[in-house]
Motif scaffolding. Structure first.
Motif, mmCIF file in Angstrom:
data_model
loop_
_atom_site.group_PDB
_atom_site.id
_atom_site.type_symbol
_atom_site.label_atom_id
_atom_site.label_comp_id
_atom_site.label_asym_id
_atom_site.label_seq_id
_atom_site.Cartn_x
_atom_site.Cartn_y
_atom_site.Cartn_z
ATOM 1 N N ALA A 146 0.817 -1.210 0.000
ATOM 2 C CA ALA A 146 0.000 0.000 0.000
ATOM 3 C C ALA A 146 0.854 1.265 0.000
ATOM 4 C CB ALA A 146 -0.920 0.001 1.227
ATOM 5 N N CYS A 147 2.136 1.114 -0.371
ATOM 6 C CA CYS A 147 3.008 2.288 -0.369
ATOM 7 C C CYS A 147 3.922 2.355 -1.587
ATOM 8 C CB CYS A 147 3.842 2.306 0.912
ATOM 9 S SG CYS A 147 4.421 3.950 1.379
ATOM 10 N N GLY A 148 3.788 1.408 -2.514
ATOM 11 C CA GLY A 148 4.561 1.482 -3.744
ATOM 12 C C GLY A 148 5.891 0.774 -3.729
ATOM 13 N N HIS A 149 6.206 0.043 -2.651
ATOM 14 C CA HIS A 149 7.506 -0.610 -2.585
ATOM 15 C C HIS A 149 7.674 -1.684 -3.653
ATOM 16 C CE1 HIS A 149 8.096 0.561 1.949
ATOM 17 N NE2 HIS A 149 7.763 1.581 1.186
ATOM 18 N N ASP A 150 6.569 -2.322 -4.025
ATOM 19 C CA ASP A 150 6.636 -3.293 -5.120
ATOM 20 C C ASP A 150 7.078 -2.618 -6.409
ATOM 21 O OD1 ASP A 150 4.253 -1.822 -5.012
ATOM 22 O OD2 ASP A 150 3.076 -3.385 -5.980
ATOM 23 N N GLY A 151 6.610 -1.395 -6.631
ATOM 24 C CA GLY A 151 7.008 -0.636 -7.812
ATOM 25 C C GLY A 151 8.455 -0.196 -7.761
ATOM 26 N N HIS A 152 8.932 0.196 -6.578
ATOM 27 C CA HIS A 152 10.338 0.579 -6.430
ATOM 28 C C HIS A 152 11.243 -0.580 -6.830
ATOM 29 C CE1 HIS A 152 8.875 3.358 -2.919
ATOM 30 N NE2 HIS A 152 8.422 3.743 -4.097
ATOM 31 N N THR A 153 10.902 -1.773 -6.300
ATOM 32 C CA THR A 153 11.720 -2.947 -6.571
ATOM 33 C C THR A 153 11.681 -3.339 -8.039
ATOM 34 O OG1 THR A 153 11.481 -3.775 -4.313
ATOM 35 C CG2 THR A 153 11.976 -5.408 -6.025
ATOM 36 N N ALA A 154 10.489 -3.326 -8.638
ATOM 37 C CA ALA A 154 10.367 -3.691 -10.047
ATOM 38 C C ALA A 154 11.158 -2.742 -10.936
ATOM 39 C CB ALA A 154 8.893 -3.701 -10.454
ATOM 40 N N SER A 155 11.083 -1.454 -10.654
ATOM 41 C CA SER A 155 11.815 -0.476 -11.458
ATOM 42 C C SER A 155 13.318 -0.685 -11.357
ATOM 43 C CB SER A 155 11.457 0.952 -11.020
ATOM 44 O OG SER A 155 10.105 1.250 -11.304
ATOM 45 N N LEU A 156 13.804 -0.941 -10.133
ATOM 46 C CA LEU A 156 15.239 -1.109 -9.965
ATOM 47 C C LEU A 156 15.718 -2.422 -10.583
ATOM 48 C CD1 LEU A 156 17.714 0.306 -8.901
ATOM 49 C CD2 LEU A 156 17.375 -0.832 -6.695
ATOM 50 N N LEU A 157 14.884 -3.449 -10.564
ATOM 51 C CA LEU A 157 15.242 -4.682 -11.281
ATOM 52 C C LEU A 157 15.372 -4.404 -12.778
ATOM 53 C CD1 LEU A 157 13.037 -7.414 -9.554
ATOM 54 C CD2 LEU A 157 15.533 -7.275 -9.531
ATOM 55 N N GLY A 158 14.497 -3.557 -13.303
ATOM 56 C CA GLY A 158 14.600 -3.180 -14.716
ATOM 57 C C GLY A 158 15.900 -2.465 -15.022
ATOM 58 N N VAL A 159 16.307 -1.563 -14.124
ATOM 59 C CA VAL A 159 17.576 -0.853 -14.299
ATOM 60 C C VAL A 159 18.744 -1.832 -14.275
ATOM 61 C CG1 VAL A 159 19.121 0.863 -13.269
ATOM 62 C CG2 VAL A 159 16.660 1.289 -13.338
ATOM 63 N N ALA A 160 18.721 -2.761 -13.327
ATOM 64 C CA ALA A 160 19.787 -3.762 -13.243
ATOM 65 C C ALA A 160 19.838 -4.612 -14.501
ATOM 66 C CB ALA A 160 19.583 -4.642 -12.010
ATOM 67 N N SER A 161 18.667 -4.970 -15.009
ATOM 68 C CA SER A 161 18.598 -5.799 -16.214
ATOM 69 C C SER A 161 19.215 -5.088 -17.409
ATOM 70 C CB SER A 161 17.143 -6.168 -16.507
ATOM 71 O OG SER A 161 17.038 -6.942 -17.673
ATOM 72 N N LEU A 162 18.876 -3.830 -17.602
ATOM 73 C CA LEU A 162 19.412 -3.095 -18.746
ATOM 74 C C LEU A 162 20.916 -2.867 -18.596
ATOM 75 C CD1 LEU A 162 17.830 -0.222 -20.695
ATOM 76 C CD2 LEU A 162 20.165 0.034 -19.893
ATOM 77 N N LEU A 163 21.340 -2.414 -17.402
ATOM 78 C CA LEU A 163 22.753 -2.075 -17.227
ATOM 79 C C LEU A 163 23.652 -3.297 -17.248
ATOM 80 C CD1 LEU A 163 22.567 0.742 -14.515
ATOM 81 C CD2 LEU A 163 22.937 0.990 -16.980
ATOM 82 N N SER A 164 23.103 -4.462 -16.930
ATOM 83 C CA SER A 164 23.928 -5.669 -16.982
ATOM 84 C C SER A 164 24.425 -5.943 -18.394
ATOM 85 C CB SER A 164 23.132 -6.875 -16.467
ATOM 86 O OG SER A 164 22.075 -7.212 -17.350
ATOM 87 N N GLU A 165 23.752 -5.373 -19.388
ATOM 88 C CA GLU A 165 24.172 -5.518 -20.776
ATOM 89 C C GLU A 165 24.991 -4.324 -21.267
ATOM 90 O OE1 GLU A 165 20.563 -6.076 -22.909
ATOM 91 O OE2 GLU A 165 20.127 -8.039 -22.027
ATOM 92 N N GLN A 166 25.271 -3.392 -20.359
ATOM 93 C CA GLN A 166 25.975 -2.163 -20.743
ATOM 94 C C GLN A 166 27.294 -1.990 -19.994
ATOM 95 O OE1 GLN A 166 24.679 -0.057 -23.102
ATOM 96 N NE2 GLN A 166 22.950 -1.461 -23.379
ATOM 97 N N ARG A 167 27.882 -3.081 -19.538
ATOM 98 C CA ARG A 167 29.097 -2.980 -18.729
ATOM 99 C C ARG A 167 30.217 -2.228 -19.452
ATOM 100 N NH1 ARG A 167 28.439 -7.795 -14.869
ATOM 101 N NH2 ARG A 167 26.573 -8.795 -15.688
ATOM 102 N N GLU A 168 30.300 -2.423 -20.769
ATOM 103 C CA GLU A 168 31.362 -1.773 -21.533
ATOM 104 C C GLU A 168 31.228 -0.255 -21.518
ATOM 105 O OE1 GLU A 168 34.051 -3.009 -22.940
ATOM 106 O OE2 GLU A 168 33.540 -4.990 -22.132
#
Length: 415
Positions: A107-129
């Motif tokens: 009821a406070c959006g923490h599920d959204g915080h986690t989902a968004s940050l997982l998305g960031v991790a997913s994208l950046l894991s392919e951008q190490r270079e």
């Protein structure tokens, strides 16, 4: 080069990750767990990070999860934080992703915080270079319940070698598309107290033979309101609120015991000390005058959240430059509290709001409401905001001009 790279990242989030981010959020929303009980949630996060070939630590501070992504080039280390605990509230939404756990919901959006940050991790894991430095993904347990998870995670080394730390909070106060910032003191210190009034019970028809704990508790409630109005400097924001009063068993019985629970919110340390002192003094005086016994448990909670001016300015400008459709809003201080404050006591950084209220009325409920929901477009905007921060700090080699913030040197940016 930096801005064009960030714009490309933003487009990739929209094109490749939006559905996954929404899916993660809905999964977490259906399977909430209370503070300090988030075993399955932590395992889910760790499994997703391991798929990305990040360095993963579990049980950080007891229940947190840490993911570390090291870029191919040397540079600064920044930390991005998301919390993942839920609240003891019955979900009343009529949606296919409503909570499946009775009496527990996000009821406070923490599920959204986690989902968004997982998305960031997913994208950046392919951008190490492309990365000049390291990103630490802080997935924190137990933000909603004192003492919170932040202090324990910090004690367990989650900020080791980190130069700056950033966090977001989805907010239905703001419409989708707005991103809100506040330099300096942003969120209040939050304390909690319980007051146990013990009198002498008896028959309601013979009150003179009793010490009425309910009447005494009601007197306390009234007198406590005078602390802010008559004892605290009116130029200092402060709140004393009673959220719970519980006593009595029947209409014709004078209650022997009555319990009060409440909260104190302040920004100024002297006001914080004064209110606790006054609260105890009032309780002592009422006890003596009414021949009752009054016991107080006073818990110092999260400290004032103070955003660092330099980092807040850097992030505000980075998001304005790379997210031209976002509306940057300057926010006033909030009397709500956040244990992200502890991170900012150890490292420079900033905590800001991302608007999550859409046109649909289902997104207009306040946080901690049983029908709370968000406009899921805010999930992608949160991910973009995090990516703008990463781009600002970690896509340029360290040069001759730099900002010294700790163990590393950050590239100097124009702001």
């Amino acid at each position: 080069m930096t801005e064009s790279l960030i714009v490309r990242w933003h487009q990739e989030v929209e094109d490749k990750l939006e559905d996954r981010i929404v899916g993660w959020r809905r999964y977490l929303h259906r399977h909430p767990e209370l503070s300090f009980e988030e075993k399955q949630t932590a395992a889910f996060i760790a499994a997703e990070l391991e798929k990305l070939e990040l360095e993963v630590r579990t049980g950080v501070g007891g229940g947190g999860v840490l993911g570390v992504l090291r870029g191919s080039h040397p540079g600064a280390t920044i930390a991005l934080r998301a919390d993942f605990d839920a609240l003891p509230i019955q979900d009343e939404k009529q949606t296919e992703y409503a909570s499946t756990v009775p009496g527990v919901m996000h009821a406070c959006g923490h599920d959204g915080h986690t989902a968004s940050l997982l998305g960031v991790a997913s994208l950046l894991s392919e951008q190490r270079e492309q990365l000049h430095g390291t990103v630490v993904f802080l997935f924190q347990h137990a933000e909603e319940k004192t003492p919170g998870g932040a202090q324990a995670m910090i004690a367990d080394g989650c900020l080791h070698d980190v130069d700056a730390v950033f966090g977001i909070h989805l907010s239905t106060e703001l419409p989708v598309g707005q991103i809100g910032f506040c330099s300096g003191s942003f969120m209040a210190a939050a304390d909690a107290f319980t007051i146990q009034v013990e009198g002498r019970g008896g028959h309601a028809a013979r009150p003179h033979e009793t010490v009425d704990s309910i009447a005494i508790a009601c007197s306390l409630v009234g007198q406590l309101q005078h602390i802010v109005s008559r004892r605290v400097d009116p130029m200092q924001p402060a709140v004393v609120s009673i959220g719970k009063i519980q006593g009595g068993t029947a209409f014709n019985v004078i209650a022997e015991k009555t319990l009060l629970e409440g909260t104190v919110r302040t920004f100024d340390p002297e006001a914080r000390d004064l209110i606790e002192q006054e609260l105890r003094g009032i309780a002592d005086g009422v006890a003596r005058a009414s021949h009752a016994s009054i016991h107080i448990d006073y818990l110092r909670g999260y400290p004032t959240l103070v955003n660092h001016d330099k980092e807040t300015s850097i992030v505000r400008e980075a998001i304005a430059d790379t997210m031209p459709d976002a509306i940057i809003k300057e926010l006033e201080r909030r009397m709500g509290a956040e244990d992200f404050a502890y991170y900012l006591q150890h490292k420079p950084g900033s905590f800001f709001y991302v608007g999550a209220r859409g046109a649909d009325e289902r997104t207009h409920y306040p946080h901690h409401h049983p029908r709370f929901d968000i406009d899921e477009r805010a999930l992608v905007l949160s991910a973009k905001a995090f990516l703008s921060i990463v781009g600002q700090y970690l896509t340029k080699p360290v040069g001759t001009e730099f900002i010294t913030t700790g163990l590393h040197s950050l590239p100097q940016q124009s702001i």
